[in-house]
Design a protein around this motif. Structure first.
Motif, short mmCIF file in Angstrom:
data_model
loop_
_atom_site.label_atom_id
_atom_site.label_comp_id
_atom_site.label_asym_id
_atom_site.label_seq_id
_atom_site.Cartn_x
_atom_site.Cartn_y
_atom_site.Cartn_z
N ALA A 1 -25.53 -26.59 13.25
CA ALA A 1 -26.75 -27.27 13.72
C ALA A 1 -26.72 -27.44 15.24
N MET A 2 -25.56 -27.83 15.77
CA MET A 2 -25.43 -27.99 17.22
C MET A 2 -25.57 -26.65 17.94
N ALA A 3 -24.99 -25.61 17.37
CA ALA A 3 -25.09 -24.28 17.98
C ALA A 3 -26.54 -23.79 18.00
N SER A 4 -27.29 -24.09 16.94
CA SER A 4 -28.69 -23.70 16.88
C SER A 4 -29.49 -24.35 18.00
N ILE A 5 -29.24 -25.64 18.25
CA ILE A 5 -29.94 -26.33 19.34
C ILE A 5 -29.54 -25.74 20.69
N GLN A 6 -28.24 -25.46 20.87
CA GLN A 6 -27.78 -24.89 22.13
C GLN A 6 -28.39 -23.52 22.38
N MET A 7 -28.57 -22.74 21.32
CA MET A 7 -29.21 -21.44 21.48
C MET A 7 -30.64 -21.59 21.99
N LYS A 8 -31.36 -22.61 21.49
CA LYS A 8 -32.76 -22.80 21.88
C LYS A 8 -32.90 -23.25 23.33
N ILE A 9 -31.88 -23.92 23.89
CA ILE A 9 -31.95 -24.31 25.30
C ILE A 9 -31.20 -23.32 26.19
N LYS A 10 -30.80 -22.18 25.58
CA LYS A 10 -30.15 -21.08 26.31
C LYS A 10 -28.75 -21.44 26.81
N ASP A 11 -28.10 -22.37 26.14
CA ASP A 11 -26.68 -22.63 26.39
C ASP A 11 -25.89 -21.69 25.49
N TYR A 12 -25.92 -20.40 25.86
CA TYR A 12 -25.42 -19.37 24.95
C TYR A 12 -23.90 -19.45 24.75
N SER A 13 -23.15 -19.77 25.81
CA SER A 13 -21.70 -19.86 25.65
C SER A 13 -21.33 -21.01 24.73
N GLY A 14 -22.00 -22.18 24.90
CA GLY A 14 -21.75 -23.30 24.00
C GLY A 14 -22.15 -23.00 22.58
N SER A 15 -23.29 -22.33 22.41
CA SER A 15 -23.76 -21.97 21.08
C SER A 15 -22.78 -21.02 20.40
N GLU A 16 -22.29 -20.03 21.14
CA GLU A 16 -21.35 -19.07 20.57
C GLU A 16 -20.05 -19.76 20.16
N ALA A 17 -19.55 -20.66 21.01
CA ALA A 17 -18.29 -21.35 20.71
C ALA A 17 -18.41 -22.22 19.46
N ASN A 18 -19.52 -22.98 19.34
CA ASN A 18 -19.69 -23.85 18.17
C ASN A 18 -19.94 -23.04 16.90
N THR A 19 -20.62 -21.91 17.02
CA THR A 19 -20.84 -21.06 15.84
C THR A 19 -19.52 -20.51 15.32
N ILE A 20 -18.63 -20.13 16.23
CA ILE A 20 -17.32 -19.62 15.81
C ILE A 20 -16.53 -20.73 15.10
N LYS A 21 -16.62 -21.97 15.60
CA LYS A 21 -15.96 -23.09 14.91
C LYS A 21 -16.55 -23.30 13.52
N ALA A 22 -17.88 -23.14 13.40
CA ALA A 22 -18.51 -23.26 12.08
C ALA A 22 -17.99 -22.19 11.14
N ILE A 23 -17.86 -20.96 11.64
CA ILE A 23 -17.36 -19.85 10.82
C ILE A 23 -15.94 -20.16 10.32
N GLU A 24 -15.09 -20.68 11.20
CA GLU A 24 -13.71 -21.00 10.80
C GLU A 24 -13.69 -21.99 9.63
N ASN A 25 -14.58 -22.97 9.64
CA ASN A 25 -14.62 -23.96 8.56
C ASN A 25 -15.22 -23.39 7.28
N PHE A 26 -16.29 -22.60 7.40
CA PHE A 26 -16.92 -22.04 6.21
C PHE A 26 -16.02 -21.02 5.52
N LYS A 27 -15.20 -20.32 6.29
CA LYS A 27 -14.29 -19.35 5.68
C LYS A 27 -13.23 -20.04 4.83
N VAL A 28 -12.84 -21.24 5.21
CA VAL A 28 -11.88 -22.00 4.39
C VAL A 28 -12.46 -22.25 2.99
#
Length: 683
Positions: free
Chosen positions: A152-179
């Motif tokens: 959810a946080m990464a989605s908001i960051q993408m919309k304000i063009k904070d692409y590096s922050g969005s990418e970093a938080n999305t990767i953290k989300a992936i790490e948790n969902f893969k568990v």
């Protein structure tokens, strides 16, 4: 005593399993929420119901119930008609759950507020509350909820063009969902990464992430038109990299998908518009105008203002390519109008730039507006980025302070435990040695006897349970096969036999063709028997794709019998949205009833009527035959099968018949509706 003492000094940790807010069934809160969410309820009536619910929760004397009530009201978002009232409810949910120390419910309350602000497009506040919920879920070690917050946080960051922050938080989300092997959310994460990389013009990485998203989507059970959305997004990447042939292939694949126009008209219209603009960029103008006009008509019907701006912009580009400057100017102004109405600033900038190039008289004005908006957006983006950086800094600082305090507490606790342990150890050592030696022999014998008794009991329970399971599975399988053979195969065989009996008296070409069709029906029966032998229930559930067409085909396949059939239903209703088990069981009941009318009723017409509302699905089957005495004799296998199928659907049925006056059978089936929160990151 030693064990109890040591345990009392140990530090307790929160459970890793997430607890959910207690659901209060059949109370006033539930009733008021249900009434408030009905589409027929007026805004004033909704507000009155919501105020009643709030007062009821506030006046509860039990803290746990009060927290549960406010959490339920906050989660259902029932107060969106009054933002201030919702904030009061959410605030009470937070304070009451803090009071009873229900961490999971507290985290969900923060999530509710973040979701509320995201709907109100207050991005920084939404981000803040999502981060508050994240801190709690990380303490609970709930990987699914942690991943939800990062996404959810990464989605908001993408919309304000904070692409590096969005990418970093999305990767953290992936790490948790893969568990948790959460394929559905992994699809959403990789789809968001692909969008972010596409905006950064890193198109090769974007394509890689779209392929990852497609991989996880295909592992989910429900991916209706999700693949087509990804194919459309991938086509946009190909178009941006000027690989027009591949882009056209993708968009045509989406446009030609079965039932997409009916089930997802917005995606269909986007694909049409994308196909048209790609062909224009590829200098293939054949059919472009018709594609754009069709897309625009659909988007008007669906009120997709932002997407309309894109289609009108594409039409203006086509007009300019065809050297029709007047229409290009008119359509560009329409694109400008819809860009403003939908707050689509990126499209607005492109449209002003386009107008400045073709409208020489107003070029200066358009360029000035372009410059002012561009500068304003850059300032706003920097402002938003600064806000988000501050929130992240404060959150990280808070986490660091907590970790430092936890570390200090842990050191002090260990020192305290060590000294108490040393002092107590000497005292208990002698007593422990005496107790251990004295009780050792007795305990060993007692443990042996208890273990032997437990093993014997476990063996007996396992044998009994296994026998019960075998008997139950055998009974259910016999019943299932009996129902399917009787309702499906025997019905079709009877129809084919009666057709062949009638055709044996004729030798015309038409009779030969009808015999061929009847043989085809027998071949279908053979295939159905084969499918029953493999997996009757699963394959049967997959057969009915268009429910009403299947019923019409069932009734019309008996055209050689002198019985008129009628089928009444509301064509505007989406009958295919009914659950698969509802459709297959209703189909089988109609099939059985129709065959009974053919065999026994001696009727001249057979009629089926469908009626549906938000809670019930009603089916009425009637004929004008000889009827029967319902109280005489034993119930046949047909009625028993209807009873069994209705029990599966939690429904009921009624038979109305009198000798000489026909028969009417009415089915009453409940429809289950579930409301969910979905964070959709698709473009």
């Amino acid at each position: 005593m030693l064990v109890i003492f040591c345990a009392s000094c140990a530090k307790t940790k929160p459970s890793s399993e997430t607890t959910t807010t207690t659901k209060v069934e059949n109370d006033s809160i539930s009733i008021w929420i249900a009434k408030s969410q009905k589409p027929t309820t007026t805004k004033e009536a909704k507000l009155n119901l919501q105020l009643k619910a709030y007062d009821f929760a506030e006046n509860s004397s039990n803290d746990s119930l009060k927290a549960s009530y406010f959490s339920t009201l906050s989660y259902n978002q029932v107060f969106v008609t009054d933002s201030s009232l919702f904030r009061k409810v959410n605030k009470r949910a937070i304070t009451t759950n803090k009071k009873i120390k229900d961490s999971a419910a507290l985290g969900i309350a923060y999530w509710d507020m973040g979701y509320f602000f995201q709907g109100k497009v207050v991005k920084d506040s939404a981000f803040y509350y999502y981060s508050e919920a994240l801190n709690i879920f990380e303490d609970l070690k709930d990987h699914n909820l942690i991943g939800e917050m990062y996404l959810a946080m990464a989605s908001i960051q993408m919309k304000i063009k904070d692409y590096s922050g969005s990418e970093a938080n999305t990767i953290k989300a992936i790490e948790n969902f893969k568990v948790e092997n959460n394929n559905k959310m992994l699809y959403a994460c990789y789809n968001l990464l692909a969008i972010v990389l596409g905006d950064l013009e890193e198109y090769d990485k974007s394509l890689t992430y779209y392929n990852e998203a497609l991989y996880y989507l295909r592992k989910t059970e429900d991916n209706l038109f999700g693949e087509e959305q990804l194919i459309n997004n991938t086509g946009v990447i190909y178009r941006n990299t000027k690989k027009y042939d591949k882009a056209i292939e993708n968009f045509e694949s989406v446009v030609n998908t079965n039932n997409i126009f009916v089930n997802d008209p917005i995606l269909y219209a986007k694909a049409l518009s994308n196909l048209a603009t790609t062909k224009l960029y590829n200098e293939d103008t054949l059919g472009i105008y018709n594609l754009l006009i069709k897309a625009i008509d659909i988007k008007h019907q669906e009120k997709e203002l932002g997407s309309l701006a894109s289609s009108y912009y594409g039409l203006a580009e086509y007009n300019l390519y065809a050297k029709d400057t007047l229409n290009a100017l008119a359509n560009a102004r329409k694109a400008l109008k819809f860009s403003i109405e939908s707050n689509n600033n990126e499209r607005l900038l492109k449209t002003w730039s386009f107008l400045a190039g073709i409208d020489n008289a107003n070029a200066t004005e358009y360029f000035q507006k372009f410059t002012v908006l561009s500068d304003s957006l850059q300032k706003e983006e920097r402002k938003q980025l600064n806000k988000f950086a501050r929130i992240r800094f404060e959150t990280d600082e808070f986490i660091a302070e907590n970790l430092e305090l936890e570390s200090e507490k842990e050191v002090l606790s260990k020192q305290k435990q060590m000294w108490i342990g040393i002092a107590t150890g000497f005292f208990l050592l002698g007593l422990s040695i005496y107790i251990i030696i004295n009780q050792r022999a007795k305990n060993q014998k007692l443990r042996f006897d208890q273990q032997q008794q437990a093993n014997n009991q476990e063996i007996f329970n396992l044998m009994l349970m296994q026998k019960q399971k075998v008997d139950e599975v055998k009974r259910l399988e016999q019943k299932r096969i009996s129902e399917e053979l009787h309702d499906g195969v025997l019905g079709k065989m009877l129809g084919a036999r009666m057709i062949l009996t009638g055709l044996n008296k004729r030798a015309t070409d038409e009779a030969i063709q009808e015999k061929s069709k009847a043989l085809g029906s027998l071949q279908e029966i053979e295939n159905e028997i084969r499918s029953i032998s493999h997996e009757l229930s699963h394959s049967a559930y997959q057969k009915i794709n268009n429910f009403t067409d299947s019923i019409e085909t069932l009734l019309s396949n008996n055209k050689n019998i002198d019985i008129k059939t009628f089928f009444h239903f509301n064509e505007d209703e989406n009958w295919d949205s009914l659950a698969g088990d509802v459709k297959i069981n209703v189909y089988r009941i109609i099939q059985e009833t129709f065959q009974n009318a053919i065999k026994h009723a001696n009727c001249s017409y057979f009629e089926v009527t469908f009626h549906r509302d938000d809670e019930k699905f009603n089916v009425i089957m009637s004929d004008n035959g000889i009827g029967f005495n319902l109280n005489k004799g034993k119930k046949g296998i047909g009625i028993r099968n209807i009873t069994s199928r209705m029990d599966k659907l939690n429904g009921s049925f009624h038979i109305d018949t009198t000798e000489g006056q026909g028969t009417t059978i009415s089915l009453n089936i409940p429809i289950q509706i579930e409301t969910k929160k979905i964070i959709n990151n698709n473009t």
